[in-house]
Write an enzyme that holds these catalytic residues in place. Sequence first.
Site, PDB file in Angstrom:
ATOM      1  N   ARG A 223       0.630  -1.307  -0.214  1.00  0.00           N
ATOM      2  CA  ARG A 223       0.191  -0.245   0.186  1.00  0.00           C
ATOM      3  C   ARG A 223       0.859   1.278  -0.285  1.00  0.00           C
ATOM      4  O   ARG A 223       2.022   1.742   0.922  1.00  0.00           O
ATOM      5  CB  ARG A 223      -0.902   0.688   1.499  1.00  0.00           C
ATOM      6  CG  ARG A 223      -2.087  -0.451   1.242  1.00  0.00           C
ATOM      7  CD  ARG A 223      -3.010  -0.548   0.398  1.00  0.00           C
ATOM      8  NE  ARG A 223      -4.005  -1.676   0.068  1.00  0.00           N
ATOM      9  CZ  ARG A 223      -4.256  -2.603  -0.690  1.00  0.00           C
ATOM     10  NH1 ARG A 223      -3.209  -2.940  -1.841  1.00  0.00           N
ATOM     11  NH2 ARG A 223      -5.606  -3.384  -0.463  1.00  0.00           N
ATOM     12  N   HIS A 271      -0.775  -0.604  -9.835  1.00  0.00           N
ATOM     13  CA  HIS A 271      -1.526  -1.209  -9.164  1.00  0.00           C
ATOM     14  C   HIS A 271      -2.352  -2.551  -9.777  1.00  0.00           C
ATOM     15  O   HIS A 271      -3.277  -3.142  -9.347  1.00  0.00           O
ATOM     16  CB  HIS A 271      -2.820  -0.379  -8.268  1.00  0.00           C
ATOM     17  CG  HIS A 271      -3.013  -1.301  -6.697  1.00  0.00           C
ATOM     18  ND1 HIS A 271      -3.606  -0.765  -5.835  1.00  0.00           N
ATOM     19  CD2 HIS A 271      -3.197  -2.573  -6.429  1.00  0.00           C
ATOM     20  CE1 HIS A 271      -3.444  -1.890  -4.720  1.00  0.00           C
ATOM     21  NE2 HIS A 271      -3.723  -3.292  -5.531  1.00  0.00           N
TER      22      HIS A 271
HETATM   23  C1  GLV Z   1      -4.957  -5.318  -3.589  1.00  0.00           C
HETATM   24  O1  GLV Z   1      -4.476  -4.919  -3.794  1.00  0.00           O
HETATM   25  C2  GLV Z   1      -5.540  -6.035  -3.117  1.00  0.00           C
HETATM   26  O2  GLV Z   1      -5.700  -6.197  -1.891  1.00  0.00           O
HETATM   27  O3  GLV Z   1      -6.479  -7.256  -3.304  1.00  0.00           O
END
Ligand code: GLV
Length: 308
Positions: A223, A271
Site C-alpha cells: 500500500r 496497482h
Molecule cells: C490489492 O491490492 C488487493 O488488496 O487485493
Amino acid sequence: MAILLYNGTLGTDNWLQALKQQLPEETIYCYPQLPNKADVEFAAVWNLPPGELATYPNLRAILLLGAGGDFLMRETNLPDVPIVRLIDENVAYDMTQYCLYWVAHYYRHFDSYARQQAEKIWQRIEYPPIDQYKVGVLGLGAIGTQIAQSLNYTGYQVSAWVQSHREVEQITLFQGVDEFAPFMAELDVLVNILPLTADTHCFLNLERLRLLPNHAKIINISRGAVIDEQALRSLLDTGELGGAVLDVFPSEPPSPNHWVWSHPKVKVTPHISGQTYPRSAAKSLVDNILRIRAGEPPFPIFDPQRGY
Ligand code: GLV
C-alpha cells in the site's frame, strides 16, 4: 437471501459471472442496486464506501474481494460478523513475478542499457555474483514468504525482517526493533509488502529509509501509505536512495501533476503487481459461504484490529 457484490472501481462483471456459475440459484445484488437491504446475507466487497456495511440488518459475514482489507480501517461501526480474507494463489504468483522482474531489472542494469541504447553505446556493465546481490523482504505473510523464497531459489541472497521470532527455510531473518537497522543496511533492493495498518502507516519514514545504502532501490507492492512519499522523494533527490518501483499510492491514481510520474528514478505501474482472478478466487469465497450456512467457521479470518 442475497449476496451483495462490490469491487470498487474494478467493477463486478467478472465476479458476477464466476459466482453465478458456482451458485446458480443465488440472488446477487451489485452495489448500489439494492432492492432490499434486509435480504443481504453476505457482503462480498472491496473498498465499499465507509458506513455502508453497518446498514445491512441480516448480514452474516463480510467476504473480502481483495488481498488487503485496509479499507475497513475507515469504518467506525463495523458489524459484528466474521470478516473473511480472500485466498487466491494466483495473486501470490503474479506478485512474485513482478518482484523477480524488477529485481532482475536493477541487478542486471537494464535501466542503464536503455539509456545506453538511446545514445548508441555498446558497453557491458559488471554485476556481482547473484548470491551476493541482497534483497530484503518487509512483510513475511503468505505472499511475502512466497516472494522471498522464489527470490532465494532464483539465487539472490534473501533476508526478511519480522517483528517476532519465526523460522523460514532459506531466508535470513532479522528480528525485532534492534535488528531493523542491520537488516536495512545490507540491502541492494527492499521489497515492501507490509499490510497497511495503524502501525504501518508511514512506517518507511525518513529515518528508516535512511538506513538503506544510497544505491538501494525500493519496490512497493502493498500500500502506498506504508511509505512516507515526501521522505522517499527527498532521499531520491539527494542521492541517498537509488530508485523506486511504485505499484501503489496513498491515493490512486496519483494526480496528473504528482511528482512520481516524471521522476527519473521512479517507475510507476497502476496497482497491477497481483490481480485477483474471480475465476479461481470465487471458489474460496463460495466455500466459505457454504461453510457458514452449514454452521461451520469460515477461514482465514481477517482481524480488523490488526489490519490483516
Ligand atoms: C490489492 O491490492 C488487493 O488488496 O487485493
